[in-house]
Scaffold this active site. Structure first.
Site, PDB file in Angstrom:
ATOM      1  N   ASP A 197       0.828  -1.203   0.000  1.00 53.41           N
ATOM      2  CA  ASP A 197       0.000   0.000   0.000  1.00 53.41           C
ATOM      3  C   ASP A 197       0.869   1.262   0.000  1.00 53.41           C
ATOM      4  OD1 ASP A 197       0.918  -0.194   2.590  1.00 53.41           O
ATOM      5  OD2 ASP A 197      -1.063  -0.116   3.540  1.00 53.41           O
ATOM      6  N   SER A 198       2.189   1.082   0.111  1.00 51.05           N
ATOM      7  CA  SER A 198       3.108   2.204  -0.079  1.00 51.05           C
ATOM      8  C   SER A 198       3.029   2.753  -1.497  1.00 51.05           C
ATOM      9  CB  SER A 198       4.548   1.778   0.234  1.00 51.05           C
ATOM     10  OG  SER A 198       4.879   0.557  -0.396  1.00 51.05           O
ATOM     11  N   ASP A 235      -0.978  -6.143  -0.255  1.00 52.19           N
ATOM     12  CA  ASP A 235      -1.389  -5.537   1.012  1.00 52.19           C
ATOM     13  C   ASP A 235      -2.894  -5.308   1.064  1.00 52.19           C
ATOM     14  OD1 ASP A 235       0.841  -5.270   2.602  1.00 52.19           O
ATOM     15  OD2 ASP A 235       1.332  -3.252   1.927  1.00 52.19           O
ATOM     16  N   LYS A 239      -1.319  -9.536   2.765  1.00 46.38           N
ATOM     17  CA  LYS A 239      -0.561  -9.116   3.947  1.00 46.38           C
ATOM     18  C   LYS A 239      -1.380  -8.114   4.737  1.00 46.38           C
ATOM     19  CE  LYS A 239       3.056  -6.229   3.823  1.00 46.38           C
ATOM     20  NZ  LYS A 239       2.661  -5.178   4.799  1.00 46.38           N
ATOM     21  N   GLU A 242      -1.377  -5.830   8.696  1.00 48.39           N
ATOM     22  CA  GLU A 242      -0.586  -5.359   9.818  1.00 48.39           C
ATOM     23  C   GLU A 242      -1.271  -5.686  11.141  1.00 48.39           C
ATOM     24  OE1 GLU A 242       0.236  -1.205   9.414  1.00 48.39           O
ATOM     25  OE2 GLU A 242       1.021  -1.394   7.377  1.00 48.39           O
ATOM     26  N   GLU A 273       9.222  -4.820  10.413  1.00 49.93           N
ATOM     27  CA  GLU A 273       9.643  -3.506   9.918  1.00 49.93           C
ATOM     28  C   GLU A 273      10.227  -2.654  11.035  1.00 49.93           C
ATOM     29  OE1 GLU A 273       8.138   0.358   7.317  1.00 49.93           O
ATOM     30  OE2 GLU A 273       6.846  -1.401   7.490  1.00 49.93           O
TER      31      GLU A 273
END
Length: 275
Positions: A44-45, A83, A112, A114, A181
Site C-alpha cells: 500500500d506504499s 497488502d 498481507k 498489519e 519492519e
C-alpha cells in the site's frame, strides 16, 4: 509455474535467504521477476510512491486491486503478495475475508495485513477459507505511524517481549511468514529463531530470513523519503532527470526527431501527391 507459499517456507527450512521487493507496476514488476526475486509485494506504499499521498492511509481497495492486477501480469516466477489497505480488514472479519478475496481475484497468491495479537482472529479466519496470509509487525505504517510516528520498535525489554509474543501468535494463527519492519536487529533475530515461519525484514537487520525493499528506493527513483535501511544500488533519479533535460533541449533545437526517428512515403507516391 510460479513460487508458492510452501516454496518460501522451505527456503527457511533449507537455510536459504529470501529476497522480496515491493513493486507496483507492470514494467518494474517484469524486471523484478526476471531477476529471480522470490516475492513481489504489492504494497500500500504505492499510495506514496505512485500516487503522491503523504502516507498509506488514503489507499483504497480499488487502487490495490489495480496495482495487483498490473504486477500479476508481469510475474512468471515470483510469489505475489498484496497488502490489505487501511480499514479494509480492521472493522470486521467479514470485511477482511471479502477484501482478501478481491486481491486474490486480482492475481495475488496471498495477502498481507498489519498487527499482532489484535489481528490473530482475522488472520485465522482468512487462512481458514484458504487464503495465505503474511503478517506484519514492528513499525506498522497504517497504525503505529499515527500514534508513535517513525520510530524503531523493540528497543526495550517489554516492547521486545510483546513483539516476540505477537510473532508467535501470528504463526499459531496460520500465517506463512511475517514482515518485521524497523525492529531492533537483536529482537528481529530472536523472533526469527523463535518462529518456524520465515521473517522478512525491512530495517530489521541481517538476522531475518529474508529482506524486502521498495524497488524505487533500491533504484534511487524516489526522493521524498530516504530511509536509512534502503540501500541504493543505483541513482536513477539523476540519470532520468538528465535524460529528460536532454530530450527537451533536442526538441527545442530541432535535433530530435532525426531521420531515423520518422517515417517516409514511397518517392513515387510522394511525386503523385505533389502533382
Amino acid at each position: 509455474m510460479h513460487k508458492s507459499v510452501y516454496d518460501i517456507i522451505k527456503k527457511k527450512k533449507d537455510g536459504q535467504k529470501i529476497s522480496a521487493i515491493t513493486s507496483y507496476d507492470y514494467t518494474l514488476g517484469s524486471l523484478c521477476d526476471k531477476a529471480g526475486i522470490d516475492i513481489l509485494l504489492v504494497g500500500d506504499s504505492a499510495g506514496m510512491v505512485m500516487l503522491g499521498y503523504e502516507n498509506t492511509i488514503p489507499v483504497t481497495m480499488e487502487q490495490m486491486c489495480m496495482f495487483t492486477e498490473a504486477v500479476s501480469r508481469a510475474r512468471n516466477n515470483a510469489l505475489l503478495v498484496a497488502d490489505l489497505p487501511f480499514m479494509s480488514y480492521q472493522a470486521s472479519i467479514e470485511d477482511a475475508i471479502k477484501n482478501s478475496g478481491m486481491l486474490i481475484k486480482s492475481g495475488a497468491d496471498a495477502v498481507k495485513l498489519e498487527g499482532g495479537n489484535s489481528m490473530v482472529k482475522t488472520i485465522s479466519a482468512i487462512v481458514d477459507i484458504g487464503i495465505p496470509v503474511m503478517g506484519h509487525i514492528g513499525l506498522q505504517p497504517q497504525t503505529t505511524m499515527l500514534s508513535q510516528g517513525y520510530k524503531v520498535q523493540g528497543k526495550t525489554k517489554d516492547s521486545a517481549i510483546k513483539l516476540i509474543q505477537d510473532a508467535k501468535e501470528i504463526e499459531e494463527a496460520g500465517a506463512f511468514s511475517i514482515v518485521l519492519e524497523m525492529v531492533s536487529h537483536e529482537v528481529a533475530q530472536m523472533i526469527s529463531e523463535t518462529v518456524s515461519i520465515p521473517t522478512i525484514g525491512i530495517g530489521s537487520g541481517v538476522g531475518c530470513d529474508g529482506q524486502i525493499l521498495v524497488v524505487q528506493d533500491l533504484l534511487g527513483m524516489f526522493e521524498k523519503i530516504k530511509p536509512k535501511f534502503a540501500k541504493r544500488y543505483l541513482n536513477l533519479n539523476d540519470d532520468i532527470l538528465k535524460a529528460l533535460e536532454n530530450y527537451k533541449k533536442d526538441v527545442e533545437s530541432g535535433v530530435f526527431p532525426a531521420q531515423e526517428n520518422w517515417f517516409s512515403m514511397d518517392n513515387d507516391e510522394l511525386t503523385k501527391l505533389r502533382n
